[in-house]
Design an enzyme around this catalytic site. Sequence first.
Site, short mmCIF file in Angstrom:
data_model
loop_
_atom_site.label_atom_id
_atom_site.label_comp_id
_atom_site.label_asym_id
_atom_site.label_seq_id
_atom_site.Cartn_x
_atom_site.Cartn_y
_atom_site.Cartn_z
N SER A 255 0.82 -1.20 0.00
CA SER A 255 0.00 0.00 0.00
C SER A 255 0.86 1.26 0.00
O SER A 255 1.68 1.43 -0.89
CB SER A 255 -0.95 -0.07 1.19
OG SER A 255 -2.09 0.64 0.92
N HIS A 396 -7.61 -5.93 1.01
CA HIS A 396 -6.39 -5.12 1.06
C HIS A 396 -5.57 -5.52 2.30
O HIS A 396 -5.85 -5.08 3.42
CB HIS A 396 -6.83 -3.66 1.16
CG HIS A 396 -5.71 -2.68 1.12
ND1 HIS A 396 -5.03 -2.38 -0.02
CD2 HIS A 396 -5.17 -1.89 2.10
CE1 HIS A 396 -4.11 -1.46 0.24
NE2 HIS A 396 -4.19 -1.15 1.53
C1 GTR Z 1 -5.47 4.28 2.05
C2 GTR Z 1 -4.97 5.10 0.89
C3 GTR Z 1 -4.29 4.22 -0.09
C4 GTR Z 1 -3.31 3.25 0.57
C5 GTR Z 1 -3.78 2.76 1.92
C6 GTR Z 1 -2.71 2.13 2.79
O1 GTR Z 1 -6.19 4.98 2.97
O2 GTR Z 1 -6.09 5.71 0.32
O3 GTR Z 1 -3.66 5.00 -1.09
O4 GTR Z 1 -2.06 3.77 0.63
O5 GTR Z 1 -4.33 3.76 2.67
O6 GTR Z 1 -1.58 2.57 2.83
O7 GTR Z 1 -3.07 1.18 3.49
#
Ligand code: GTR
Length: 418
Positions: A255, A396
């Site tokens: 991420s 995610h």
């Molecule tokens: C989210 C963000 C993403 C990603 C994520 C993370 O809130 O929108 O771009 O980076 O965090 O890092 O888990």
Amino acid sequence: MARISLILILFMNTDATAQSTFVPNYDENKVVNYSLPDLGDIVGEKINNVSQWEKAKGKWLQIYASEMYGIFPSKKISVTSKLLVQKPILNGKAEMNVWEVSLAGKLKVHLIGFIPLGTPVKAALLGLNFCGINTVFMDADIPVSSKYVICNESPFFNNHIANNKAVGTQEDKWQIEKVINAGYASFSVACADFEEDFPDGYKEGVRTILANDLKVNPKDWSAMSAWAWGLSKMLDVIKTLPELKNTKMILHGHSRMGKASLWAAANDTRFDAVIAIQSGEGGAALLRRNFGEGIEPITTRFPHWFLPDFAKYAGNESTLPFDQHILLSLIAPRPLFVSSALDDQWADPKGEFLSAKEAGVAYQLYRKKGITEVNMPDTEVLVGKNVNYYIRKGKHEVNALDWDYFLKFIPKVVSGDF
Ligand code: GTR
């Protein structure tokens, strides 16, 4: 779909610093037509060979530094380390080391390294962690971070500060034992040690404390650059370890840490390969595709991740001098693994795939193959040669299944046999 979008926005905003009114698009039919910049656009000529491309690369790095991530400092500083903890772990299969690393004698960071014992180290991994080094492995001897970290689940963290209970809470994401069993060393450092992840975080991080040493104004770089540069400094330390001197160094990051890893590898060619996990907007995903997260929400919620001026491209993506296939191209000919998750539409898996595929043009200049598949693969099907892509079912996160795939990629990085 509207309801799903709303839920997503509320969910994604849990760690937000500002609210965005942006409504993400999740409909492939509503993706606008776009054309991607060509590798040679920056020098105004078609790139036909490696020497032309090597010249263009420097110009692309400059434009990324001036438009998006900010400066990646090049000035050398002193990097010294002191071993704080050293002990065998996993029934003697590995040694755990914790170093206090001093940057220019002014800023101290903690680096943790798990090194296989009794066998030559085949490769070494390095990644930024979100929540402190003690979260990556269950061992009470690992120092607890006193910094503001991204995690905040009670009872492990209070107001984003870890306590002793946080130990090992992220170990699924790191899979240290699996990595050690495969013969690789694994290193980790907390992003917060370089810059805490909030808009004013830079005031007590590398950008401010080392401004004179690095000769860079804090406002001329970003948290993303601070994290990426921090990875480079950790590599300086790792390179001094005799058992790791000649091993391949593989960066990985999830991420926002995936974004930082890509930017680190683009700037520092000592990194031999990169695994960018669900790096999404500002990482591997194409910025021109209006799908999932966009420039508007990312720059509103995380203004410190990029230069403030990057926000001007929100809604004007077609005026961007680059798109993220160029960032991936800057890693060529080094092996690259882009990985996505099906339920992580916010990160635009298709945009990550298309970007990885397009980067193949740069790999071809070095007579290396990228991704030949025209369409996105099914879940859990690894595609590509020197550029690998895979998407799995689920959300995610980084999990054991992801590592099974990364562990198919790493031996190829070591042997060069793609
Ligand atoms: C989210 C963000 C993403 C990603 C994520 C993370 O809130 O929108 O771009 O980076 O965090 O890092 O888990």
